[in-house]
Design an enzyme around this catalytic site. Structure first.
Site, short mmCIF file in Angstrom:
data_model
loop_
_atom_site.label_atom_id
_atom_site.label_comp_id
_atom_site.label_asym_id
_atom_site.label_seq_id
_atom_site.Cartn_x
_atom_site.Cartn_y
_atom_site.Cartn_z
N HIS A 80 161.87 -22.10 96.28
CA HIS A 80 161.53 -20.86 95.80
C HIS A 80 161.92 -19.76 96.04
CE1 HIS A 80 160.94 -19.66 91.65
NE2 HIS A 80 160.14 -18.61 92.21
N ASP A 159 156.60 -22.38 79.76
CA ASP A 159 156.89 -20.97 80.42
C ASP A 159 157.54 -20.91 80.01
OD1 ASP A 159 156.44 -19.72 82.77
OD2 ASP A 159 158.89 -20.40 83.21
N ARG A 166 154.53 -12.39 78.28
CA ARG A 166 153.85 -11.39 78.88
C ARG A 166 154.78 -10.59 79.57
NH1 ARG A 166 154.40 -15.73 83.54
NH2 ARG A 166 153.97 -14.26 84.92
N SER A 181 153.33 -20.73 86.32
CA SER A 181 155.16 -20.40 85.81
C SER A 181 155.96 -20.83 87.02
CB SER A 181 155.23 -19.02 85.23
OG SER A 181 156.82 -18.64 85.48
N LYS A 185 157.54 -25.33 86.40
CA LYS A 185 158.52 -25.50 86.85
C LYS A 185 158.96 -26.07 88.33
CE LYS A 185 159.42 -20.99 85.98
NZ LYS A 185 160.05 -19.80 86.25
N1 URA Z 1 159.11 -16.21 88.20
C1 URA Z 1 158.75 -16.63 87.99
O1 URA Z 1 159.42 -17.66 87.68
N2 URA Z 1 157.38 -17.01 86.85
C2 URA Z 1 156.49 -15.40 86.70
O2 URA Z 1 156.01 -15.21 86.25
C3 URA Z 1 157.35 -14.94 87.95
C4 URA Z 1 158.21 -15.07 89.09
#
Ligand code: URA
Length: 432
Positions: A80, A159, A166, A181, A185
């Site tokens: 990621h 999320d 947010r 967050s 995922k």
């Molecule tokens: N990437 C994400 O998936 N969530 C965040 O809050 C910030 C970056």
């Protein structure tokens, strides 16, 4: 919910029951946006412990589908990036690691604002499909060691709803909220081990190395509580990664890199991140050995062949990969020349990302359409010498109106000085 808001407002640690009540109720539509907004602001000011963040991550992860990769043999790895400009590492890293024998089951996202997304890049290849059923995704990883697809609509719905709030309540930049967050995922996608590339600098969420290290520690802490091995690499995003910014332009640069002709910074980052993935996948004893293995896979052509295998398996036209000139192009191109002579001392990634968006390569809002051929090809990076009137960048767009705005941003992005600046270190720290 009022009690939970007050507890957090007063700095009291929340329990698993509190998080379950709140997240389940919010996803079910029983708790209104304004109460979650108040909660998010309380978190912003009071913070959350690692334990609370891990619980929130776990509860969010379970709010939708969980991908079970257990029928795929071996240690499944994922990667990621917290998002940057010109970051096309997945296109290179995924086939590279798969060619080394480590299964890569990757679910990616789309770009928003100044950052690009892997799915948009891949979709500039004619015929390539990022929509796959769970079964087809698993089948492809079993057969080819690799699949890259879009996250399904029911992956961590909590999320999606929380991030939307947010975004409009000034609570994006909180370490616990970012960690939960990202990790909810990643964990829902089912990989056994994950490398997270945390970007730091102008074009990134984290503006300082200190913040990036805090995020890295939180992410690793969550991983270990959830029994997954996570390595965090903190890398610089002061200037764009590589020279290409924009979807088709980045695919072309990824192809060049897989063939051994990529820009040094991009090539180096892919090899370093990949070296860690090979260690996690248990096909290398240490990162140096992993990196060497990957270098050989580039030289032998095996990494490029694996990329082609993935493209073909997901319906992409291989003629485009063999002749990248067939990738989408724009009707118009315009060069941006240097107004003076000297060394490039700054090349602001955020400005370049915004300029690329104005040319049509990115999305201003989630629903904007993107132009796959649009973007910017940089000719100079930090430390390079430039003569007056020499080309600094070429802009590509199907809409001539974008050139003026993009030009202003590119002009602001480049700083030119008389003295040669110190070269920025690309990889700032690795935390395991
Ligand atoms: N990437 C994400 O998936 N969530 C965040 O809050 C910030 C970056």
């Amino acid at each position: 919910m009022i009690e939970i808001i007050k507890k957090k407002r007063n700095g009291v640690e929340l329990s698993k029951e509190d998080f379950r009540f709140m997240i389940d109720g919010f996803v079910a539509g029983e708790i209104p946006d304004y109460q979650i907004s108040a909660f998010l602001m309380a978190v912003y000011f009071k913070g959350m412990t690692e334990n609370e963040t891990a619980i929130l991550t776990d509860v969010m992860m379970r709010s939708g589908d969980l991908i079970d990769l257990s029928e795929i043999e071996g240690i499944k790895v994922d990667k990621h990036s917290t998002g940057g400009v010109g970051d096309k590492t997945t296109l290179i890293l995924a086939p590279l690691v798969a060619a080394a024998g480590v299964p890569v089951a990757k679910m990616s996202g789309r770009g928003l604002g100044h950052t690009g997304g892997t799915l948009d890049k891949l979709e500039s290849i004619k015929g390539f499909s990022v929509d796959m059923s769970k079964e087809a995704f698993i089948e492809n990883v079993k057969k080819y060691n690799i699949a890259v697809c879009g996250q399904n609509d029911n992956l961590v719905p909590a999320d999606k709803k929380i991030y939307a709030l947010r975004d409009v309540t000034g609570t994006v930049d909180n370490i616990s909220l970012i960690s939960s967050s990202i990790m909810s995922k990643k964990l829902a996608c089912g990989a056994d081990a994950i490398v997270v590339d945390i970007k730091v600098g102008e074009g990134a969420y984290m503006k300082t190395q200190e913040e990036a290290e805090d995020l890295a520690k939180m992410i690793i802490g969550i991983g270990s509580k959830m029994k997954r091995k996570v390595i965090a690499v903190i890398s610089a995003m002061h200037e764009p990664l590589g020279l290409a910014v924009g979807n088709a332009l980045e695919v072309k640069e990824a192809i060049d890199t897989l063939k051994g002709n990529g820009p040094a910074d991009l090539n180096d980052l892919c090899l370093q991140l990949g070296g860690h993935l090979l260690v996690l996948g248990k096909v290398a004893k240490n990162q140096v050995e992993g990196t060497k293995k990957l270098e050989k896979l580039i030289t032998s052509g095996a990494a490029f062949e694996k990329f082609k295998e993935m493209i073909k398996a997901q319906g992409g036209d291989l003629n485009v990969i063999d002749q990248p000139d067939l990738l989408p192009k724009t009707e118009f191109a315009q060069v941006f020349k240097s107004k003076k002579e000297g060394f490039i001392s700054e090349l602001n990634a955020l400005d370049i990302g915004m300029a690329s968006m104005k040319l049509g390569a990115g999305r201003a809002t989630k629903d904007s359409k993107i132009d796959h051929g649009a973007g910017i090809l940089l000719r100079k990076k930090i430390g390079d010498f430039v003569k007056k009137d020499e080309i600094l960048a070429t802009m590509f767009s199907n809409n001539q109106d974008g050139f003026e705005k993009a030009e202003r941003l590119i002009d602001a992005a480049f700083k030119i000085s008389k003295t040669k600046p110190r070269k920025n270190t690309l990889i700032l720290k690795t935390i395991e």
